[in-house]
Write a protein that holds these residues in place. Structure first.
Motif, PDB file in Angstrom:
ATOM      1  N   ILE A   1       0.839  -1.202   0.000  1.00 40.21           N
ATOM      2  CA  ILE A   1       0.000   0.000   0.000  1.00 40.21           C
ATOM      3  C   ILE A   1       0.872   1.249   0.000  1.00 40.21           C
ATOM      4  N   ASP A   2       0.512   2.179  -0.866  1.00 36.77           N
ATOM      5  CA  ASP A   2       1.191   3.469  -1.037  1.00 36.77           C
ATOM      6  C   ASP A   2       2.602   3.363  -1.613  1.00 36.77           C
ATOM      7  N   LYS A   3       2.976   2.211  -2.148  1.00 31.83           N
ATOM      8  CA  LYS A   3       4.288   2.053  -2.788  1.00 31.83           C
ATOM      9  C   LYS A   3       4.165   2.349  -4.279  1.00 31.83           C
ATOM     10  N   HIS A   4       5.232   2.897  -4.858  1.00 27.47           N
ATOM     11  CA  HIS A   4       5.297   3.195  -6.294  1.00 27.47           C
ATOM     12  C   HIS A   4       6.191   2.158  -6.973  1.00 27.47           C
ATOM     13  N   PRO A   5       5.621   1.180  -7.675  1.00 29.54           N
ATOM     14  CA  PRO A   5       6.473   0.265  -8.443  1.00 29.54           C
ATOM     15  C   PRO A   5       7.294   1.047  -9.467  1.00 29.54           C
TER      16      PRO A   5
ATOM     17  N   TYR B   1       5.289   6.008 -15.590  1.00 22.72           N
ATOM     18  CA  TYR B   1       4.916   6.510 -14.266  1.00 22.72           C
ATOM     19  C   TYR B   1       3.909   5.527 -13.715  1.00 22.72           C
ATOM     20  N   VAL B   2       4.155   5.010 -12.527  1.00 26.62           N
ATOM     21  CA  VAL B   2       3.229   4.078 -11.890  1.00 26.62           C
ATOM     22  C   VAL B   2       2.726   4.731 -10.614  1.00 26.62           C
TER      23      VAL B   2
ATOM     24  N   LEU C   1      -3.929  -0.745  -9.830  1.00 27.34           N
ATOM     25  CA  LEU C   1      -2.643  -0.578 -10.502  1.00 27.34           C
ATOM     26  C   LEU C   1      -2.841   0.338 -11.697  1.00 27.34           C
ATOM     27  N   ARG C   2      -2.233   1.539 -11.653  1.00 33.03           N
ATOM     28  CA  ARG C   2      -2.381   2.516 -12.721  1.00 33.03           C
ATOM     29  C   ARG C   2      -1.013   2.975 -13.188  1.00 33.03           C
ATOM     30  N   SER C   3      -0.863   3.033 -14.524  1.00 33.40           N
ATOM     31  CA  SER C   3       0.409   3.431 -15.089  1.00 33.40           C
ATOM     32  C   SER C   3       0.192   4.161 -16.405  1.00 33.40           C
TER      33      SER C   3
END
Length: 92
Positions: free
Chosen positions: A41-45, A51-52, A87-89
């Protein structure tokens, strides 16, 4: 869902990521799920050229017994729970 341009190349990604946690009891599943949530949670892959957005917990299914599996040397079934993450990128 993945959007595509007219030339057929993928651009935006807006999908769900499912994570299944398994244990010998509901409490074990909740314990593992808590660790997994803290890690995601709240991590940016990181993905080169993309941009993820930070992962968000979207939905969670109730913990339940898996009646199709029996643990060896017992008459017990393992338990599992599923969390769904948004999951949004987009291209960078």
């Amino acid at each position: 869902m993945i959007s595509e341009t007219l030339c057929g190349t993928q651009s935006d990604l807006d999908d769900l990521l499912g994570v299944t946690c398994v244990g010998v009891s509901p409490e074990a599943v909740w314990s593992v799920s808590s660790l997994v949530r803290a890690a995601l949670i709240d991590k940016h892959p990181q993905v080169d050229g993309r941009y993820v957005a930070e992962l968000r917990l979207y939905d969670s299914q109730n913990v339940q017994a898996d009646g199709d599996v029996t643990l060896p040397n017992s008459n017990r079934h393992p338990y599992f729970g599923v969390d769904l993450y948004s999951l949004r990128s987009t291209p960078a």
